[in-house]
Design a protein around this motif. Structure first.
Motif, PDB file in Angstrom:
ATOM      1  N   SER A 168      -4.210   0.867   5.781  1.00 47.27           N
ATOM      2  CA  SER A 168      -3.028   0.269   5.149  1.00 47.27           C
ATOM      3  C   SER A 168      -1.987   1.305   4.761  1.00 47.27           C
ATOM      4  O   SER A 168      -0.806   0.988   4.629  1.00 47.27           O
ATOM      5  CB  SER A 168      -3.447  -0.540   3.917  1.00 47.27           C
ATOM      6  OG  SER A 168      -3.878   0.305   2.867  1.00 47.27           O
ATOM      7  N   ALA A 169      -2.410   2.564   4.578  1.00 53.38           N
ATOM      8  CA  ALA A 169      -1.457   3.613   4.221  1.00 53.38           C
ATOM      9  C   ALA A 169      -0.424   3.851   5.315  1.00 53.38           C
ATOM     10  O   ALA A 169       0.632   4.441   5.061  1.00 53.38           O
ATOM     11  CB  ALA A 169      -2.204   4.908   3.921  1.00 53.38           C
ATOM     12  N   GLU A 170      -0.696   3.390   6.526  1.00 54.94           N
ATOM     13  CA  GLU A 170       0.228   3.574   7.643  1.00 54.94           C
ATOM     14  C   GLU A 170       1.187   2.402   7.830  1.00 54.94           C
ATOM     15  O   GLU A 170       2.025   2.419   8.724  1.00 54.94           O
ATOM     16  CB  GLU A 170      -0.566   3.790   8.942  1.00 54.94           C
ATOM     17  CG  GLU A 170      -1.587   4.912   8.873  1.00 54.94           C
ATOM     18  CD  GLU A 170      -0.957   6.256   8.545  1.00 54.94           C
ATOM     19  OE1 GLU A 170       0.210   6.468   8.928  1.00 54.94           O
ATOM     20  OE2 GLU A 170      -1.627   7.075   7.896  1.00 54.94           O
ATOM     21  N   SER A 184      -3.054   3.738  -3.128  1.00 57.56           N
ATOM     22  CA  SER A 184      -2.786   2.679  -4.099  1.00 57.56           C
ATOM     23  C   SER A 184      -2.405   1.383  -3.409  1.00 57.56           C
ATOM     24  O   SER A 184      -1.782   1.398  -2.338  1.00 57.56           O
ATOM     25  CB  SER A 184      -1.648   3.075  -5.046  1.00 57.56           C
ATOM     26  OG  SER A 184      -2.103   3.859  -6.117  1.00 57.56           O
ATOM     27  N   LEU A 185      -2.764   0.289  -4.045  1.00 57.56           N
ATOM     28  CA  LEU A 185      -2.257  -1.027  -3.670  1.00 57.56           C
ATOM     29  C   LEU A 185      -1.550  -1.599  -4.897  1.00 57.56           C
ATOM     30  O   LEU A 185      -2.133  -1.646  -5.987  1.00 57.56           O
ATOM     31  CB  LEU A 185      -3.392  -1.966  -3.262  1.00 57.56           C
ATOM     32  CG  LEU A 185      -4.306  -1.513  -2.132  1.00 57.56           C
ATOM     33  CD1 LEU A 185      -5.443  -2.517  -1.948  1.00 57.56           C
ATOM     34  CD2 LEU A 185      -3.537  -1.335  -0.830  1.00 57.56           C
ATOM     35  N   PRO A 212       0.837  -1.205   0.000  1.00 60.20           N
ATOM     36  CA  PRO A 212       0.000   0.000   0.000  1.00 60.20           C
ATOM     37  C   PRO A 212       0.877   1.263   0.000  1.00 60.20           C
ATOM     38  O   PRO A 212       1.827   1.359   0.772  1.00 60.20           O
ATOM     39  CB  PRO A 212      -0.778  -0.111   1.322  1.00 60.20           C
ATOM     40  CG  PRO A 212      -0.356  -1.419   1.959  1.00 60.20           C
ATOM     41  CD  PRO A 212       0.950  -1.790   1.343  1.00 60.20           C
ATOM     42  N   ILE A 213       0.539   2.210  -0.870  1.00 58.17           N
ATOM     43  CA  ILE A 213       1.252   3.483  -0.921  1.00 58.17           C
ATOM     44  C   ILE A 213       0.230   4.608  -1.088  1.00 58.17           C
ATOM     45  O   ILE A 213      -0.615   4.554  -1.993  1.00 58.17           O
ATOM     46  CB  ILE A 213       2.270   3.535  -2.080  1.00 58.17           C
ATOM     47  CG1 ILE A 213       3.361   2.476  -1.892  1.00 58.17           C
ATOM     48  CG2 ILE A 213       2.907   4.917  -2.182  1.00 58.17           C
ATOM     49  CD1 ILE A 213       4.386   2.432  -3.013  1.00 58.17           C
ATOM     50  N   ALA A 214       0.305   5.611  -0.225  1.00 51.66           N
ATOM     51  CA  ALA A 214      -0.547   6.800  -0.328  1.00 51.66           C
ATOM     52  C   ALA A 214       0.290   7.951  -0.878  1.00 51.66           C
ATOM     53  O   ALA A 214       1.411   8.173  -0.422  1.00 51.66           O
ATOM     54  CB  ALA A 214      -1.113   7.163   1.042  1.00 51.66           C
ATOM     55  N   THR A 215      -0.256   8.680  -1.858  1.00 48.06           N
ATOM     56  CA  THR A 215       0.502   9.751  -2.507  1.00 48.06           C
ATOM     57  C   THR A 215      -0.383  10.976  -2.711  1.00 48.06           C
ATOM     58  O   THR A 215      -1.536  10.845  -3.139  1.00 48.06           O
ATOM     59  CB  THR A 215       1.045   9.286  -3.871  1.00 48.06           C
ATOM     60  OG1 THR A 215       1.775   8.061  -3.702  1.00 48.06           O
ATOM     61  CG2 THR A 215       1.972  10.331  -4.471  1.00 48.06           C
ATOM     62  N   THR A 218      -3.479  -9.259   8.168  1.00 40.66           N
ATOM     63  CA  THR A 218      -4.908  -9.565   8.082  1.00 40.66           C
ATOM     64  C   THR A 218      -5.628  -8.518   7.227  1.00 40.66           C
ATOM     65  O   THR A 218      -6.482  -8.852   6.398  1.00 40.66           O
ATOM     66  CB  THR A 218      -5.532  -9.608   9.486  1.00 40.66           C
ATOM     67  OG1 THR A 218      -4.869 -10.622  10.260  1.00 40.66           O
ATOM     68  CG2 THR A 218      -7.013  -9.916   9.424  1.00 40.66           C
ATOM     69  N   ILE A 219      -5.273  -7.241   7.424  1.00 36.93           N
ATOM     70  CA  ILE A 219      -5.884  -6.178   6.628  1.00 36.93           C
ATOM     71  C   ILE A 219      -5.529  -6.336   5.154  1.00 36.93           C
ATOM     72  O   ILE A 219      -6.384  -6.183   4.267  1.00 36.93           O
ATOM     73  CB  ILE A 219      -5.443  -4.796   7.154  1.00 36.93           C
ATOM     74  CG1 ILE A 219      -6.107  -4.519   8.505  1.00 36.93           C
ATOM     75  CG2 ILE A 219      -5.771  -3.697   6.143  1.00 36.93           C
ATOM     76  CD1 ILE A 219      -5.652  -3.235   9.161  1.00 36.93           C
ATOM     77  N   ALA A 220      -4.280  -6.673   4.862  1.00 35.41           N
ATOM     78  CA  ALA A 220      -3.859  -6.864   3.468  1.00 35.41           C
ATOM     79  C   ALA A 220      -4.667  -7.974   2.802  1.00 35.41           C
ATOM     80  O   ALA A 220      -5.108  -7.839   1.654  1.00 35.41           O
ATOM     81  CB  ALA A 220      -2.370  -7.169   3.408  1.00 35.41           C
ATOM     82  N   ALA A 221      -4.875  -9.071   3.507  1.00 37.28           N
ATOM     83  CA  ALA A 221      -5.664 -10.177   2.956  1.00 37.28           C
ATOM     84  C   ALA A 221      -7.123  -9.770   2.762  1.00 37.28           C
ATOM     85  O   ALA A 221      -7.750 -10.093   1.745  1.00 37.28           O
ATOM     86  CB  ALA A 221      -5.566 -11.390   3.875  1.00 37.28           C
ATOM     87  N   LEU A 222      -7.662  -9.035   3.729  1.00 41.89           N
ATOM     88  CA  LEU A 222      -9.059  -8.601   3.638  1.00 41.89           C
ATOM     89  C   LEU A 222      -9.252  -7.615   2.485  1.00 41.89           C
ATOM     90  O   LEU A 222     -10.298  -7.625   1.810  1.00 41.89           O
ATOM     91  CB  LEU A 222      -9.497  -7.977   4.961  1.00 41.89           C
ATOM     92  CG  LEU A 222     -10.969  -7.550   5.075  1.00 41.89           C
ATOM     93  CD1 LEU A 222     -11.903  -8.713   4.743  1.00 41.89           C
ATOM     94  CD2 LEU A 222     -11.252  -7.003   6.474  1.00 41.89           C
ATOM     95  N   LEU A 223      -8.258  -6.767   2.232  1.00 43.90           N
ATOM     96  CA  LEU A 223      -8.342  -5.849   1.103  1.00 43.90           C
ATOM     97  C   LEU A 223      -8.581  -6.603  -0.208  1.00 43.90           C
ATOM     98  O   LEU A 223      -9.425  -6.214  -1.022  1.00 43.90           O
ATOM     99  CB  LEU A 223      -7.053  -5.022   0.995  1.00 43.90           C
ATOM    100  CG  LEU A 223      -6.929  -3.824   1.928  1.00 43.90           C
ATOM    101  CD1 LEU A 223      -5.481  -3.347   1.984  1.00 43.90           C
ATOM    102  CD2 LEU A 223      -7.844  -2.690   1.478  1.00 43.90           C
TER     103      LEU A 223
END
Length: 261
Positions: free
Chosen positions: A114-116, A83-84, A18-21, A129-134
């Protein structure tokens, strides 16, 4: 990860990065591609994504799924992204072409969380867990129709991209045919064979897509005039029929209605 270049972390062994821009107004990410699939969410603003095959307009708080290795460019109109970047092996169901999707509240909150993450976040804990749920949430999303195809032929593609940049409500098939030195009948037949629709239908849809970024700063009435519709009611009816939601959902102007929360 905020404002981190993908190249700095692409090597990290995680299926989801995950990347926030944050982008300045009007920023253009010129033609490029990623080896990973990309889920590109605009938390604010409007994005316009071009590939060789078409143009996808991404309204506020929606997202576009971009397949791996797809060359694309993105115009950022007041956009802060979440973004993912996803390894292809983790998403065998990913679409083969760009696809605009809604972003429901749960997915929006997961993207924000996820940005954090640290680049090498732990897979066994909360972040993993959050990555899988995404990925589960993205797989369940329904495509939205904010897209027009672009012809393969360079001459027809140039006509279409010029129109997308500045829709000319006075232009018709005869003028387009003359620009590519064809009869109107032959031009219409060739255009339909490359896009699946007539030039008139294509221009009508492209004009409605052009309304989405305009609605960021103008009322429905103002956009109606700029795009050549006879009345706000006619514009609203055409927009709602095509996209399934009224244009007032995308405007921040009091005259045009409330923005989506």
């Amino acid at each position: 990860m905020r404002n981190v270049p993908l190249a700095d972390v692409d090597h990290i062994d995680r299926a989801v990065l995950p990347i926030a821009t944050d982008y300045p107004p009007g920023h253009l990410l010129d033609w490029h591609g990623h080896r990973r699939a990309q889920f590109l969410h605009g938390a604010t603003g409007v994005m316009v994504v071009d590939t060789a095959e078409g143009t996808w307009t991404v309204p506020p708080d929606r997202a576009v799924l971009i397949p791996p290795a797809t060359r694309h460019r993105v115009r950022m109109l007041g956009v802060s992204t979440r973004s993912l970047y996803v390894e292809a092996g983790a998403v065998p169901w990913w679409p083969m072409a760009c696809t605009v999707v809604d972003v429901p509240p749960l997915l929006r909150e997961l993207l924000l969380a996820s940005a954090e993450f640290e680049p090498d976040y732990g897979m066994a804990g909360r972040a993993g867990t959050i990555a899988a749920l995404l990925l589960h949430e993205i797989a369940a999303l329904t495509p939205l129709p904010f897209h027009v195809p672009v012809p393969v032929s360079p001459d027809l593609a140039a006509l279409c991209r010029t129109y997308l940049d500045a829709p000319d409500t006075g232009i018709g098939n005869a003028a387009w045919a003359a620009r590519v030195a064809m009869s109107e009948r032959a031009f219409t037949r060739r255009f339909r064979s490359e896009t699946g629709v007539s030039p008139a239908v294509w221009r009508s849809r492209a004009r409605l897509l052009a309304a989405v970024p305009l609605l960021r700063a103008a009322s429905v009435s103002e956009v109606t005039g700029r795009l050549g519709y006879s009345s706000p009611a006619a514009f609203t009816a055409a927009f709602t029929r095509t996209f399934g939601t009224p244009p007032s959902r995308f405007t921040t102007s009091r005259a045009g209605g409330g923005a989506r929360p």
